[in-house]
Write a protein that holds these residues in place. Sequence first.
Motif, PDB file in Angstrom:
ATOM      1  N   TYR A 527       0.846  -1.192   0.000  1.00  0.00           N
ATOM      2  CA  TYR A 527       0.000   0.000   0.000  1.00  0.00           C
ATOM      3  C   TYR A 527       0.883   1.243   0.000  1.00  0.00           C
ATOM      4  O   TYR A 527       1.994   1.230   0.561  1.00  0.00           O
ATOM      5  N   VAL A 528       0.378   2.307  -0.600  1.00  0.00           N
ATOM      6  CA  VAL A 528       1.009   3.615  -0.444  1.00  0.00           C
ATOM      7  C   VAL A 528       0.001   4.536   0.244  1.00  0.00           C
ATOM      8  O   VAL A 528      -1.216   4.433   0.038  1.00  0.00           O
ATOM      9  N   SER A 529       0.497   5.424   1.081  1.00  0.00           N
ATOM     10  CA  SER A 529      -0.377   6.314   1.843  1.00  0.00           C
ATOM     11  C   SER A 529      -0.806   7.495   0.988  1.00  0.00           C
ATOM     12  O   SER A 529      -0.038   8.016   0.181  1.00  0.00           O
ATOM     13  N   CYS A 553      -2.097   3.273   7.362  1.00  0.00           N
ATOM     14  CA  CYS A 553      -1.661   3.714   6.042  1.00  0.00           C
ATOM     15  C   CYS A 553      -2.256   5.072   5.674  1.00  0.00           C
ATOM     16  O   CYS A 553      -3.080   5.191   4.773  1.00  0.00           O
ATOM     17  N   MET A 554      -1.800   6.123   6.354  1.00  0.00           N
ATOM     18  CA  MET A 554      -2.247   7.479   6.043  1.00  0.00           C
ATOM     19  C   MET A 554      -1.080   8.430   6.235  1.00  0.00           C
ATOM     20  O   MET A 554      -0.128   8.149   6.975  1.00  0.00           O
ATOM     21  N   ARG A 555      -1.133   9.582   5.572  1.00  0.00           N
ATOM     22  CA  ARG A 555      -0.059  10.568   5.696  1.00  0.00           C
ATOM     23  C   ARG A 555      -0.227  11.443   6.932  1.00  0.00           C
ATOM     24  O   ARG A 555       0.749  11.950   7.463  1.00  0.00           O
ATOM     25  N   GLY A 556      -1.476  11.658   7.336  1.00  0.00           N
ATOM     26  CA  GLY A 556      -1.752  12.511   8.478  1.00  0.00           C
ATOM     27  C   GLY A 556      -1.977  11.705   9.734  1.00  0.00           C
ATOM     28  O   GLY A 556      -1.293  10.715  10.003  1.00  0.00           O
ATOM     29  N   SER A 557      -2.966  12.132  10.542  1.00  0.00           N
ATOM     30  CA  SER A 557      -3.292  11.476  11.808  1.00  0.00           C
ATOM     31  C   SER A 557      -4.580  10.688  11.677  1.00  0.00           C
ATOM     32  O   SER A 557      -5.382  10.913  10.767  1.00  0.00           O
ATOM     33  N   ALA A 558      -4.809   9.783  12.632  1.00  0.00           N
ATOM     34  CA  ALA A 558      -5.975   8.901  12.541  1.00  0.00           C
ATOM     35  C   ALA A 558      -7.227   9.547  13.116  1.00  0.00           C
ATOM     36  O   ALA A 558      -8.254   9.633  12.443  1.00  0.00           O
ATOM     37  N   LEU A 568     -14.745   7.569  23.717  1.00  0.00           N
ATOM     38  CA  LEU A 568     -13.779   6.508  23.987  1.00  0.00           C
ATOM     39  C   LEU A 568     -13.244   5.926  22.684  1.00  0.00           C
ATOM     40  O   LEU A 568     -13.998   5.670  21.748  1.00  0.00           O
ATOM     41  N   ILE A 569     -11.925   5.719  22.675  1.00  0.00           N
ATOM     42  CA  ILE A 569     -11.269   4.953  21.612  1.00  0.00           C
ATOM     43  C   ILE A 569     -10.677   3.737  22.306  1.00  0.00           C
ATOM     44  O   ILE A 569      -9.729   3.875  23.086  1.00  0.00           O
ATOM     45  N   TYR A 570     -11.248   2.556  22.098  1.00  0.00           N
ATOM     46  CA  TYR A 570     -10.706   1.425  22.846  1.00  0.00           C
ATOM     47  C   TYR A 570     -10.631   0.159  21.991  1.00  0.00           C
ATOM     48  O   TYR A 570     -11.421  -0.065  21.082  1.00  0.00           O
ATOM     49  N   GLY A 571      -9.574  -0.618  22.319  1.00  0.00           N
ATOM     50  CA  GLY A 571      -9.353  -1.870  21.615  1.00  0.00           C
ATOM     51  C   GLY A 571      -8.989  -1.710  20.160  1.00  0.00           C
ATOM     52  O   GLY A 571      -9.110  -2.652  19.382  1.00  0.00           O
ATOM     53  N   CYS A 572      -8.521  -0.529  19.762  1.00  0.00           N
ATOM     54  CA  CYS A 572      -8.177  -0.277  18.358  1.00  0.00           C
ATOM     55  C   CYS A 572      -6.684  -0.460  18.122  1.00  0.00           C
ATOM     56  O   CYS A 572      -5.871  -0.425  19.041  1.00  0.00           O
ATOM     57  N   THR A 573      -6.327  -0.640  16.856  1.00  0.00           N
ATOM     58  CA  THR A 573      -4.930  -0.691  16.437  1.00  0.00           C
ATOM     59  C   THR A 573      -4.650   0.480  15.509  1.00  0.00           C
ATOM     60  O   THR A 573      -5.436   0.748  14.591  1.00  0.00           O
ATOM     61  N   PHE A 574      -3.558   1.188  15.765  1.00  0.00           N
ATOM     62  CA  PHE A 574      -3.105   2.287  14.915  1.00  0.00           C
ATOM     63  C   PHE A 574      -1.693   1.951  14.449  1.00  0.00           C
ATOM     64  O   PHE A 574      -0.788   1.773  15.271  1.00  0.00           O
ATOM     65  N   ARG A 575      -1.502   1.882  13.125  1.00  0.00           N
ATOM     66  CA  ARG A 575      -0.177   1.506  12.639  1.00  0.00           C
ATOM     67  C   ARG A 575       0.078   2.170  11.280  1.00  0.00           C
ATOM     68  O   ARG A 575      -0.836   2.517  10.550  1.00  0.00           O
ATOM     69  N   ASN A 576       1.353   2.360  11.005  1.00  0.00           N
ATOM     70  CA  ASN A 576       1.773   2.869   9.695  1.00  0.00           C
ATOM     71  C   ASN A 576       1.100   4.207   9.377  1.00  0.00           C
ATOM     72  O   ASN A 576       0.434   4.378   8.359  1.00  0.00           O
ATOM     73  N   ILE A 577       1.302   5.145  10.280  1.00  0.00           N
ATOM     74  CA  ILE A 577       0.665   6.461  10.215  1.00  0.00           C
ATOM     75  C   ILE A 577       1.750   7.532  10.098  1.00  0.00           C
ATOM     76  O   ILE A 577       2.789   7.446  10.750  1.00  0.00           O
ATOM     77  N   GLY A 578       1.490   8.549   9.275  1.00  0.00           N
ATOM     78  CA  GLY A 578       2.489   9.584   9.047  1.00  0.00           C
ATOM     79  C   GLY A 578       2.696  10.522  10.216  1.00  0.00           C
ATOM     80  O   GLY A 578       3.807  10.980  10.465  1.00  0.00           O
TER      81      GLY A 578
END
Length: 922
Positions: A527-529, A553-558, A568-578
């Motif tokens: 993938y490319v962001s 897979c994003m250039r900015g923030s989630a 609430l933000i819970y049980g999530c995964t954040f990865r490969n973020i600019g």
Amino acid sequence: MSCMLFTKAIISFTFLGLLMGSLCGYIAAYLIYKSKEDSYEEQIAALRSSISKLNSSLNEAKTIISILEAKLREMRVNLFRTAPRENLVVGQFEREWDGSYFANISDAFGEDVSNISVKASYMPGWSPLIISIRHVNGTGIKSIVARISGEGPLPVYPECIDGKLWHSSSSNFHETDQGSVLEMEFASEEPYEGDANFTLVLSPSKEQLSFTLELNLTIINYMRSTVQKAQVLKMLSLHEAKGMVAFYVSPDGNDSWSGRFAEPVQGKTDGPFATLERARDAIRELKRSGPMPEGGVYIYLRGGTYVRGATFQLTSEDSGTKVSPIIYSAYGDEEVRLVGGKRVEGFERVTDPIVLARLDAKARDHVLQVDLGANGITDYGKLQRRGFGCPILPSALELFFNGEPMQLARWPNHNWTKIVSVPNGQNGGVFTYDGDRPNRWKNLDDVWVHGYWTYDWADSYEKIRSIDFDSHEITTYEPHGVYGYTVGQRFYFLNILEELDEPGEWYLDRETSILYFWPPSQIEEAYVSILEDPMVAMQNVSYVSFCGLTFECMRGSAIVIVGGSHNLIYGCTFRNIGDVAVCIGAGLEDIYNELYRNTAWNRIGGYENGVVGCTICHTGEGGIILGGGDRKELTPARNFAVNNIIYDYQRIARTYRPAIAIDGVGNRIAHNLIYNSSHSAIILHGNDHLIEFNEIHHVCMETNDAGAFYMGRDFTERGNVVRYNYIHDLGNASMVQAIYLDDCASGTTVFGNILVRAGRAVQIGGGRDNLIENNIFIACNPAVQVDARGLTWASFWFDGRDNTLIDRLRAMNYDKPPYSVRYPELARILEDEPAVPKGNRIVRNICVGGRWLDLLDGLTERIIFIKDNLVDVPQVFLSPDEGDYRLREDSPAHEIGFKQIPMECIGLYLKAIPDWTKPKPD
């Protein structure tokens, strides 16, 4: 003392009455004699004088009232702490509970309740369970003990969310013949007004599960009330509750369908929605049709990949309520991926002889190419100046292969080269390099350098203007590096096709849209962001949750949350973020510079918003930015980041982009596991924050003059507590600290931490009124260091050359309420030798191995209070070689009043993170 204050208050208010009477008299006199020209000025002067006296008396009365309120609060706290505990056991009540919403179940339990047992079952999905408990005036809940037992996975996350008054004091997880048992205790340090809320967040499962919850309350009768009772007001299940409405979203969905089915019906005439926007709009339609259902609305996302090309916008009209929350959740434990990029396909061997000639010989048979234009990708972003002192900007297009970030082609591949000379001086914008490596580079149009140009705590990316191959001189575009260029400092070159010479490197030719890549293994997905704006933006939204989703897979923030509450933000995964994973509060782009410029900045982070049980990795500029609370008024936000795994979070900008940055007032960072980074784990601004029960290791691995926990350069940032953290195995540079109270940081409590192989473990850099107590230091050099920099190299803060500290004092009205009341030692700080680090206390600590204490700049125990510390005393701990630092029964630490540190509570809650969110082992 209190009687004297009351007397003063009575006198002040009497004086106010006399002044007001005088003021009325002057006004009447002025009206009667206004025709007399010769007395006009005299009457006006008298009127102004009376108004001035009235304002002065009003300010004095306000100060006295603030002091009285503080004294009353202190009296109530002392009564609470010294009053006997009373367990009001009336009996147990046990009933089968089907997840229905009970508006008031006190009738079922009886009004006097101290021991409750509830059997519950719940269906697939993430869901909080909230128990609200009320007690009468004059009593307080000292502790809540929760015991959860059952077969299979247990509820994920037990946590009291009533703000800073509550903390987890113990936890225990064990397996039995009948199943799993999790016991948690939450204790309050002060009497609490109002309902006490206890919350569980239930884990996802495809099967219906059952568990038993028992609560035991300990009541303190601190005002000697004759009536003592605790009443269970309500028990809310926010899942499968009576009237709960569910919508479904699926990659196989259609926005013209009703969204009320989890999968397409036979004949595909109805089924789930296709997009989050359609689900959001369906909730808006539901609101317009009548009141929201009790139990709220669930939006279940079925497993699969959702490509996001724009921000998912939520505003105040998209809010839920306490009894009708809105929850965007993965369906069961299905993996839901929200992707801010595009998959690229069509990789093939490189055949262009010109390109092959530019590649290193060993790479020619391995490098593949793909045409991004043929994949419909034409926006590549741009490389920009990033790093220390720079705004947080979207990254340029990046490549992610099989779920991992790949390296833009660079030289040297893994290490650094050094600045040889600076012909035009440190700030001249020119430096030289060693060797002839750049001679083979054919295109210098967009070549960059990344380095630590002068200090090992400040990195930046700089664009090259020109390279002179003969003189080896590199000229950069302004502003020419952070603090200029210094001989011997480290850097590397990047974005060079010729340096694509090992697996995992890539390069994009922006003129031809061809991306070149040496894959480290067989390509499963690449993938490319693309997305530069936040993937989710929440503006003044309340009672909305995102659960069990993967953002990548994003250039900015989630996710960016501004204002609102109880999100609430819970049980999530954040990865490969600019940029960063989650930002709570406004001003993300220039946050660090603005916090430095404006210490009173309120970022509008709302209140009781949190990030819980998430995994955050491979982000470019940090993990979580946690704001909220008003520093001017010292109003807490009670936002929180709890029970998260955060690692590899400084992938692009390497300094001052922590795993968690905290600002504002009264927020909490607890039970997180943070590791693998070049610089700090936690950076703090603000007041009355709580940093507790975190495990931090292998941070500050690439930098110097850095701290795993860092704060500094503001006398007014007080009331912060750093306790019960385990910080170990940090980088080995000479000035790496575990807890760094830099540049006159003051009024911080450092209590009960375990610091192992943590460099210069605690540093007090010229600050005042800090307490270092009950900590364990193992193999630190030194364990504690205190300096008086305000009297030596940093005297410029106090002699008028640099007014940063003084300006920040005045910005907070340090000598007036609420600061003069909450922190009375601040009120006269400028008249009390502010450059001298007074009021610091180092008591009841244990130091084994390494070096104990360094007092610099002529400091002695006449200025620094030092007492009852154990240094290199044998037989203190149970099993220190195995990392068990609990005290032996015969430990000499008991004699000095050292308190046992609850090691079992430190770090992640057991069973808190689903297996599929955990990082894969190397």
